[in-house]
Design a protein around this motif. Sequence first.
Motif, short mmCIF file in Angstrom:
data_model
loop_
_atom_site.label_atom_id
_atom_site.label_comp_id
_atom_site.label_asym_id
_atom_site.label_seq_id
_atom_site.Cartn_x
_atom_site.Cartn_y
_atom_site.Cartn_z
N LEU A 18 0.88 -1.09 -0.01
CA LEU A 18 0.52 0.06 0.07
C LEU A 18 0.83 1.09 0.46
N GLN A 19 2.80 0.82 0.68
CA GLN A 19 3.22 2.60 0.03
C GLN A 19 3.63 2.51 -1.10
N ASP A 20 3.45 1.49 -1.43
CA ASP A 20 3.90 1.74 -3.15
C ASP A 20 2.55 1.81 -4.09
N GLU A 21 3.43 3.32 -4.89
CA GLU A 21 1.69 3.95 -5.73
C GLU A 21 2.03 2.97 -6.58
N ARG A 22 2.50 2.31 -7.10
CA ARG A 22 2.41 1.56 -8.04
C ARG A 22 0.99 0.85 -7.88
N PRO A 216 -5.38 8.10 4.74
CA PRO A 216 -5.49 8.66 5.79
C PRO A 216 -6.36 8.02 7.08
N LEU A 217 -6.16 8.42 8.28
CA LEU A 217 -6.82 8.06 9.33
C LEU A 217 -8.59 8.82 9.61
N CYS A 218 -8.24 9.92 8.31
CA CYS A 218 -9.07 10.81 8.62
C CYS A 218 -9.13 11.44 8.01
N SER A 219 -10.53 12.01 7.96
CA SER A 219 -10.95 13.23 6.74
C SER A 219 -10.41 14.39 6.55
N LEU A 224 -5.89 17.64 4.51
CA LEU A 224 -4.14 18.06 4.66
C LEU A 224 -3.45 17.44 3.53
N GLY A 225 -3.39 15.77 3.51
CA GLY A 225 -2.56 15.49 2.95
C GLY A 225 -1.98 16.09 0.61
N ASN A 226 -3.74 16.40 0.54
CA ASN A 226 -3.48 16.38 -0.85
C ASN A 226 -3.40 17.66 -1.17
N PRO A 299 8.38 7.28 16.82
CA PRO A 299 6.82 6.94 15.78
C PRO A 299 6.70 8.46 15.19
N THR A 300 6.32 7.64 13.79
CA THR A 300 5.76 8.75 13.00
C THR A 300 4.81 9.97 13.77
N PRO A 301 4.54 11.12 14.04
CA PRO A 301 3.80 12.33 14.14
C PRO A 301 2.91 12.13 13.11
N ARG A 302 0.85 11.82 13.80
CA ARG A 302 0.64 11.86 12.69
C ARG A 302 -0.58 12.99 13.71
N PRO A 303 -0.84 14.33 13.62
CA PRO A 303 -1.97 14.68 15.07
C PRO A 303 -2.77 15.32 14.38
N TRP A 304 -3.15 15.01 12.64
CA TRP A 304 -4.16 15.81 11.93
C TRP A 304 -5.41 15.58 12.26
N CYS A 305 -5.63 13.78 13.34
CA CYS A 305 -6.62 13.37 13.72
C CYS A 305 -7.28 13.83 14.90
N GLY A 306 -7.19 14.48 15.71
CA GLY A 306 -6.98 14.93 17.10
C GLY A 306 -6.75 13.59 18.16
#
Length: 306
Positions: A18-22, A216-219, A224-226, A299-306
């Motif tokens: 899933l990490q591979d965009e191909r 993404p973990l949430c909408s 924000l990723g896009n 650990p990879t920081p992902r603070p965008w979903c609260g």
Amino acid sequence: MLSEEDVAYFRRRIGEVLQDERATEWQRQFLSDMRQKMDRYGVRTKVSEKQFAILKRLTHEHSSSPKLHVVTQTSTAPRQPRQEPAGHRYSSAPFERSPRKRSPFRVRDPFRPRNPFRIRNPFRPRYPFRSIAGAGRGSFLIVLGCILFVGLIGSFFGGGGGNIGSSSGPRSVTSAPSPTSKGQANFTITDGDTIRLSNGTRVRLVGFNTPEKFEPLCSNEAMLGNRASERLWELVGQATTTDVSLVACSCKPGTQGTKKCNYGRSCGKLEVDGRDVGQILISEGLAVPFVCGATGCPPTPRPWCG
């Protein structure tokens, strides 16, 4: 049935694929569904032979992959019917193939060659929609050619310069022709913190982490990723010079360049007009700092979903 080692193997390989965009859209959907199923049921996960074959093919690597173990009845006593809970998905054994039902509205693949030695049943009913593919094959090819021609003309007149589209897929970027740009190279933008060089090398930009747009973990993280990906495209498209430089990844000794180190990706930095793109995205709220040590990362920081 799958053992604990099989479940751990497939979960790891699904994450890497899933990490591979191909991977295509249906492959991503299938692998995501299988991973959710394994997360929920663990070693009690039941898959059909067809699902297991597809799962092995999509997660294949050079090392040997698990084999499906079918539980057989070794006792001579008569087999007792299994009591399934209410609403259970399977109505029979987990690997028993249900009879295939033919739909009267199934359309034949227009690119599949016909078997000249097959004897047709004269009493077989003809379905009214089956002849659409064969009868309209020539029209289909003509329409497809027109679409490709119109797309080529549109890209020729409207795809130049630094215009920014709305697509979230990878885009081709050519660094500005400056003699002082040592890291000058052609590359595509995968997301806000990943690029791919023209030779196929995937490069993870270091020092920051942007929201995920593929998983993404949430909408809010998806939005924000896009936006971070679009902003990186703007910075590169508007810059006079770009500089791509590869650096050593924060991995254990001896794992550099393998899948055990950063999923097989290289590490690097991207500068536009002398400024690191990571610092720009952090200042605009589209990324957070992500600093690794000499042989590992926190650990990879992902603070965008609260």
